[in-house]
Scaffold this motif. Sequence first.
Motif, PDB file in Angstrom:
ATOM      1  N   SER A 103       6.349  -8.075   5.051  1.00 14.03           N
ATOM      2  CA  SER A 103       7.263  -9.149   5.443  1.00 14.03           C
ATOM      3  C   SER A 103       8.230  -8.650   6.506  1.00 14.03           C
ATOM      4  O   SER A 103       8.538  -9.360   7.458  1.00 14.03           O
ATOM      5  CB  SER A 103       8.067  -9.643   4.242  1.00 14.03           C
ATOM      6  OG  SER A 103       7.198 -10.066   3.224  1.00 14.03           O
ATOM      7  N   LYS A 124       7.422  -4.790   2.626  1.00 13.80           N
ATOM      8  CA  LYS A 124       7.161  -4.019   3.846  1.00 13.80           C
ATOM      9  C   LYS A 124       6.461  -4.868   4.912  1.00 13.80           C
ATOM     10  O   LYS A 124       6.900  -4.911   6.058  1.00 13.80           O
ATOM     11  CB  LYS A 124       6.281  -2.790   3.529  1.00 13.80           C
ATOM     12  CG  LYS A 124       6.921  -1.834   2.538  1.00 13.80           C
ATOM     13  CD  LYS A 124       5.997  -0.681   2.184  1.00 13.80           C
ATOM     14  CE  LYS A 124       4.733  -1.119   1.458  1.00 13.80           C
ATOM     15  NZ  LYS A 124       4.987  -1.737   0.141  1.00 13.80           N
ATOM     16  N   ASP A 179      18.653 -12.134  -0.006  1.00 13.53           N
ATOM     17  CA  ASP A 179      18.826 -13.588  -0.157  1.00 13.53           C
ATOM     18  C   ASP A 179      18.760 -14.009  -1.625  1.00 13.53           C
ATOM     19  O   ASP A 179      19.296 -15.041  -2.004  1.00 13.53           O
ATOM     20  CB  ASP A 179      17.726 -14.308   0.632  1.00 13.53           C
ATOM     21  CG  ASP A 179      16.345 -13.840   0.221  1.00 13.53           C
ATOM     22  OD1 ASP A 179      15.639 -14.581  -0.466  1.00 13.53           O
ATOM     23  OD2 ASP A 179      15.966 -12.693   0.565  1.00 13.53           O
ATOM     24  N   THR A 204       5.206  -0.538  -3.697  1.00 11.79           N
ATOM     25  CA  THR A 204       4.400  -1.736  -3.493  1.00 11.79           C
ATOM     26  C   THR A 204       5.198  -2.993  -3.870  1.00 11.79           C
ATOM     27  O   THR A 204       5.964  -2.980  -4.835  1.00 11.79           O
ATOM     28  CB  THR A 204       3.051  -1.648  -4.253  1.00 11.79           C
ATOM     29  OG1 THR A 204       2.310  -2.827  -3.979  1.00 11.79           O
ATOM     30  CG2 THR A 204       3.214  -1.489  -5.748  1.00 11.79           C
ATOM     31  N   ALA A 242      -1.092  -5.425  -1.735  1.00 14.64           N
ATOM     32  CA  ALA A 242      -1.639  -6.460  -0.854  1.00 14.64           C
ATOM     33  C   ALA A 242      -2.135  -5.804   0.440  1.00 14.64           C
ATOM     34  O   ALA A 242      -3.119  -6.236   1.024  1.00 14.64           O
ATOM     35  CB  ALA A 242      -0.581  -7.511  -0.547  1.00 14.64           C
ATOM     36  N   THR A 243      -1.446  -4.764   0.864  1.00 16.04           N
ATOM     37  CA  THR A 243      -1.802  -4.076   2.108  1.00 16.04           C
ATOM     38  C   THR A 243      -2.530  -2.775   1.794  1.00 16.04           C
ATOM     39  O   THR A 243      -2.056  -1.985   0.988  1.00 16.04           O
ATOM     40  CB  THR A 243      -0.522  -3.703   2.907  1.00 16.04           C
ATOM     41  OG1 THR A 243       0.244  -4.881   3.083  1.00 16.04           O
ATOM     42  CG2 THR A 243      -0.870  -3.085   4.251  1.00 16.04           C
TER      43      THR A 243
HETATM   44  N1  LIG Z   1      13.194 -13.635  -1.585  1.00 19.28           N
HETATM   45  C1  LIG Z   1      12.604 -12.760  -0.780  1.00 19.28           C
HETATM   46  N2  LIG Z   1      11.317 -12.446  -0.969  1.00 19.28           N
HETATM   47  C2  LIG Z   1      10.743 -11.549  -0.131  1.00 19.28           C
HETATM   48  C3  LIG Z   1      11.465 -10.934   0.921  1.00 19.28           C
HETATM   49  N3  LIG Z   1      10.640 -10.083   1.560  1.00 19.28           N
HETATM   50  C4  LIG Z   1       9.436 -10.173   0.912  1.00 19.28           C
HETATM   51  N4  LIG Z   1       9.485 -11.066  -0.107  1.00 19.28           N
HETATM   52  C5  LIG Z   1       8.411 -11.438  -1.018  1.00 19.28           C
HETATM   53  O1  LIG Z   1       7.993 -10.289  -1.739  1.00 19.28           O
HETATM   54  C6  LIG Z   1       6.583 -10.308  -1.963  1.00 19.28           C
HETATM   55  C7  LIG Z   1       5.951  -9.053  -1.399  1.00 19.28           C
HETATM   56  O2  LIG Z   1       6.067  -9.037  -0.009  1.00 19.28           O
HETATM   57  P1  LIG Z   1       5.127  -8.143   0.925  1.00 19.28           P
HETATM   58  O3  LIG Z   1       5.704  -8.190   2.295  1.00 19.28           O
HETATM   59  O4  LIG Z   1       3.695  -8.494   0.745  1.00 19.28           O
HETATM   60  O5  LIG Z   1       5.406  -6.719   0.265  1.00 19.28           O
HETATM   61  P2  LIG Z   1       4.704  -5.321   0.589  1.00 19.28           P
HETATM   62  O6  LIG Z   1       5.764  -4.276   0.386  1.00 19.28           O
HETATM   63  O7  LIG Z   1       4.043  -5.358   1.912  1.00 19.28           O
HETATM   64  O8  LIG Z   1       3.658  -5.224  -0.616  1.00 19.28           O
HETATM   65  P3  LIG Z   1       2.247  -4.428  -0.719  1.00 19.28           P
HETATM   66  O9  LIG Z   1       1.540  -4.478   0.588  1.00 19.28           O
HETATM   67  O10 LIG Z   1       1.544  -5.165  -1.797  1.00 19.28           O
HETATM   68  O11 LIG Z   1       2.598  -3.022  -1.132  1.00 19.28           O
HETATM   69  C8  LIG Z   1       6.074 -11.575  -1.280  1.00 19.28           C
HETATM   70  O12 LIG Z   1       5.970 -12.574  -2.265  1.00 19.28           O
HETATM   71  C9  LIG Z   1       7.162 -11.890  -0.280  1.00 19.28           C
HETATM   72  O13 LIG Z   1       7.233 -13.288   0.024  1.00 19.28           O
HETATM   73  C10 LIG Z   1      12.856 -11.312   1.098  1.00 19.28           C
HETATM   74  O14 LIG Z   1      13.578 -10.855   1.971  1.00 19.28           O
HETATM   75  N5  LIG Z   1      13.345 -12.212   0.206  1.00 19.28           N
END
Ligand SMILES: Nc1nc2c(ncn2[C@@H]2O[C@H](COP(=O)(O)OP(=O)(O)OP(=O)(O)O)[C@@H](O)[C@H]2O)c(=O)[nH]1
Length: 420
Positions: free
Chosen positions: A216, A214, A334, A210, A234-235
Amino acid sequence: MQNQKLKAILIDIITPDTTPEEAQSRMEELENLTNTFGGVVVVKAMQKRGMPDYDTYIGKGKLDEIIEIGKAKCVEVIIVNNILKPRQSYAIEERLEKSGMKIWDRIDLILKIFDKHAKTSEAKLQIELAGIEHMGPRIFGMGLDLMRQEGRVGVRSGQGESNIEIMKRHLRTRKQNILKKLEDYEKIRKLHRDRRKRQNLKTAAIVGYTNAGKSSLLNAMTNKGAYVADQLFATLSTRVGKLYIQPKNEEEGKYTHGQEILISDTIGFIQDLPPSLIQAFKSTLAETIEADMILHVIDVTDPHIHKKIEVVEDILNQIGVGDSPKIYVFNKIDLSVRNLPEEPDANEYRGIVKAAKMAPKNLGWEEKERVEREKTKEIKTPKDPLHEIKAKYLHHRPVFVSAMEKANLDELTQVISKFL
Ligand SMILES: Nc1nc2c(ncn2[C@@H]2O[C@H](COP(=O)(O)OP(=O)(O)OP(=O)(O)O)[C@@H](O)[C@H]2O)c(=O)[nH]1
Ligand SMILES: [Mg+2]
């Protein structure tokens, strides 16, 4: 009225086979979960123990101490960083009587976050099912408890038991109803999958811990517009987006005929997810189970990167896709390289690293010789953490990307296309 945050005390025990690091990171994660739920942590308490207390999880004296602190600081909930046995949650509840505080375990907290974040009716049903699975044994325990009370306070014999029976029957019926509704959702999903198969569309499933990024990544690759947030879980439902791939013909350097593939994003994983919870989310995870390949997204800046990769692999094994074709997508490159973790040091505590340092000497090499060999690159000591990660996970075709800045997505697309 001011929006007041829920005040919480977190407790955990450190068993002899836990390293201080692991204990610390487990506690950090529980705090993170508490914040995600909208709570604020007032006190974190850890106790060294051989095993959890049979009744009260932590020692009784320690628990009473914590309850006193909780009362003084107007705490509303005590959260245990583990799965409590029914008798433990009862014993603690008994001690909490009149304090106004509640007791939750790790699963209660995760379920409450799920409940808060669930948007689709399917996700809501899955959470209710997981809740029933988690509560079931406690209700059974309550039966014992009420029977005990009967003897003590003289409630008419049989009364408590029949109430428990009613409750159990109610839950059984509700569970059957939920399972049936979930089956309907699954049928619709299966129709969609079958149609894609007929159209010969390939599918890739995004999985990962989590908050790894993902959703993003799905957005960056497909413009799907999935919900992204800096919080855990979040998802909670599955989204599918389309990616158009134009593979490059290596010999001619030209793009060849394109192909469409479907990419799905789903619920994130976390350590100590109980099998009943995974089971409840089976239909959401079906997209992953049926995919042609898996994109395992990893936050490259995470200090516990290796442990989290293991957790995800474990869960993939549990749902039966441990051996599916996989690409490791290291995300967030990044962010400053300074934040990148060094080699895993968890082994240090087990003496493995120490032994490795001693190895040249034990092998009869002199320190001078080792330095010479290192200079001539016979023994390589890589300093670049990305290099280390790449070397360690080479068999999973590591790709380094930034979903946020859309960096290196072309390389990822090419790797996917070669794969399919
Ligand atoms: N700096 C940076 N932040 C990122 C990147 N990709 C995602 N984030 C940040 O990481 C956090 C989580 O991103 P999500 O895409 O919601 O992650 P997820 O894996 O879908 O998370 P869950 O659905 O909660 O399991 C957010 O605040 C994004 O803006 C990246 O490439 N660089
Ligand atoms: Mg997400």
